[in-house]
Enzyme design. Structure first.
Site, mmCIF file in Angstrom:
data_model
loop_
_atom_site.group_PDB
_atom_site.id
_atom_site.type_symbol
_atom_site.label_atom_id
_atom_site.label_comp_id
_atom_site.label_asym_id
_atom_site.label_seq_id
_atom_site.Cartn_x
_atom_site.Cartn_y
_atom_site.Cartn_z
ATOM 1 N N CYS A 146 31.379 -52.567 13.624
ATOM 2 C CA CYS A 146 31.068 -51.963 12.324
ATOM 3 C C CYS A 146 30.296 -52.935 11.443
ATOM 4 O O CYS A 146 30.890 -53.790 10.771
ATOM 5 C CB CYS A 146 32.361 -51.529 11.643
ATOM 6 S SG CYS A 146 32.133 -50.851 9.990
ATOM 7 N N CYS A 149 31.150 -52.937 7.777
ATOM 8 C CA CYS A 149 32.433 -53.568 7.423
ATOM 9 C C CYS A 149 32.314 -55.084 7.461
ATOM 10 O O CYS A 149 32.885 -55.784 6.629
ATOM 11 C CB CYS A 149 33.538 -53.210 8.410
ATOM 12 S SG CYS A 149 33.804 -51.462 8.659
ATOM 13 N N ASP A 150 31.629 -55.613 8.458
ATOM 14 C CA ASP A 150 31.778 -57.022 8.791
ATOM 15 C C ASP A 150 30.568 -57.901 8.487
ATOM 16 O O ASP A 150 30.660 -59.121 8.556
ATOM 17 C CB ASP A 150 32.120 -57.162 10.287
ATOM 18 C CG ASP A 150 33.386 -56.396 10.654
ATOM 19 O OD1 ASP A 150 34.159 -56.069 9.734
ATOM 20 O OD2 ASP A 150 33.583 -56.132 11.842
#
Lengths: 321, 111
Positions: A146, A149-150
């Site tokens: 992701c 997200c990261d």
């Protein structure tokens, strides 16, 4: 004691296809139940693949683009407005061998959680991992499914994206907001991505390409420190240091649930009749990426979701006349 | 907006809560821009309500508390770290269902 509830239409999956089917089925007074899936950090989650994307620029009606998760929230609200019932659960078993069809969530029980006169399958597809050793343990430790997200955790570091399609270009371009350099590792010498996404990646000074290479091993112990790559033509292997690796090599349809019950291609995609969402089981319809290995767009998924709901409605009417 | 049983921790308040808590603390490292983090937020609120007294839930916004995220080697969110007696004893990476989360926490909560 049986807790089974009976419904006219049960929709499995809640991406653009499932939620469009829900909008149309709800407006046709079919009182659909949408079993939307469960939270996860892969695309196998309520809302589907768009939940992990940022700007969606090709969905008609949004001239300035729209954030993937925002778009899916709008789909969901629109389905709920017409009475679609959303259930945050994952389907664990189906029985399409007799009518009404059986759909189970959670633990295996003798009686299904739901029985349905018609089922619309829209379970979508999820991103493929490389299947290399230690992959599962490195997820969250430098290996990511992701980017949205990261990416934040790789500020001023050198990272890599594996893949050559639109999602690889989108992720790489997004990641340059944080990383000092993003290397796109691709197994061919040209990209599959659309022209506009390619141009954007080529024009980005932080993006470099490593052509004709595949990742064959992950380096580092507790966290990823690099990868071993192999040249696809001369088989020469080399080791490259990266703080993070993002996977964008493609998708596989979520069809394990239907093995032995619905006809599928060798690749796992469900087979639908030409110009239709009908499967080999009368009363079971399939729409979206789970049956589309060609277009795989949010708008085509939504279009086929509409088809599935209309076909289900007409089929149900024919049963009762 | 904030849940009454869930503390929002910062670089300065983190250590005190972790070292003085009388029950295990599950810390959710999250951010506003993280979709899967938003998806599990209501699940964590439910767990905080249902297991009040057995488990404390706290949140760290990694955007404004980058030092904490770095110190705990958070490289992916959501990351949930369980602290018992001031020590990190378990680390859960990625969003998951309530059922799976409760199974992961079975050692510190009872039904």
């Amino acid at each position: 004691m049986s807790n089974t509830t009976h419904h006219t239409v049960v929709i499995i999956g809640s991406g653009p296809a499932g939620l469009t089917a829900a909008i149309y089925a709800a407006r046709a007074n079919l009182n659909p139940v949408v079993v939307e899936g469960e939270p996860s950090s892969t695309s196998d989650q309520p809302g589907g693949q768009l939940m992990l994307t940022t700007d969606v620029e090709n969905y008609p009606g949004f001239p300035d683009g729209v954030m993937g998760p925002d778009l899916m929230h709008k789909f969901r609200e629109q389905a709920q407005r017409f009475g679609a019932q959303m259930v945050t659960d994952k389907v664990t078993k189906v029985d399409f061998s007799k009518r009404p069809f059986g759909v189970w969530t959670g633990e295996a029980t003798p009686e299904p959680t739901y029985t349905a006169e018609s089922v619309i399958v829209s379970t979508g597809a999820q991103s493929i991992m490389l299947g290399l050793e230690r992959e599962a343990e490195l997820v969250g430790h430098g290996l990511s499914t992701c980017a949205t997200c990261d990416g934040f955790f790789f500020r001023d570091q050198e990272i890599a994206v594996v893949g050559g399609g639109d999602s690889a270009m989108e992720e790489a371009t997004f990641l340059t907001k944080f990383a000092s350099k993003v290397t796109i590792i691709h197994r061919r010498d040209q990209l599959r991505a659309s022209k506009i996404m390619q141009d954007r990646a080529f024009a980005n000074e932080k993006i470099e390409f490593l052509w004709n290479h595949v990742v064959v091993d992950y380096l580092g112990n507790d966290k990823l420190e690099g990868v071993k790559v192999r040249h696809t033509q001369n088989s020469h292997e080399s080791e490259l240091a990266f703080a993070g690796l993002f996977m964008a090599i493609g998708h596989k349809p979520n069809t394990d649930l239907f093995a032995g019950q619905l006809d599928m291609k060798d690749s796992g995609y469900l087979i639908t009749k030409p110009d239709s969402t009908s499967t080999n089981v009368e009363g079971v319809f399939a729409c979206g990426d789970v049956q589309d290995d060609v277009y795989r767009q949010a708008v085509t998924a939504a279009g086929s979701g509409c088809m599935a709901a209309i076909e289900a409605e007409r089929w149900l009417e024919a049963q009762h006349s | 907006m904030a849940h009454p049983l869930i503390d929002e921790l910062t670089d300065s308040s983190f250590d005190e809560l972790i070292s003085t808590a009388e029950v295990p603390v599950l810390v959710d490292f999250w951010a506003e821009w993280c979709g899967p983090c938003k998806a599990i937020a209501p699940i964590l609120e439910e767990i905080a309500d249902e297991h009040n007294g057995q488990l404390k839930i706290a949140k760290v916004d990694v955007d404004s508390n980058q030092k904490l995220a770095l110190r705990h080697q958070v490289m992916s969110i959501p990351t949930l770290i369980l602290f018992q007696g001031g020590e990190a004893t378990k680390r859960l990476v990625g969003a998951k269902s309530k059922r799976d989360l409760l199974a992961d926490l079975a050692e510190v909560i009872s039904n």
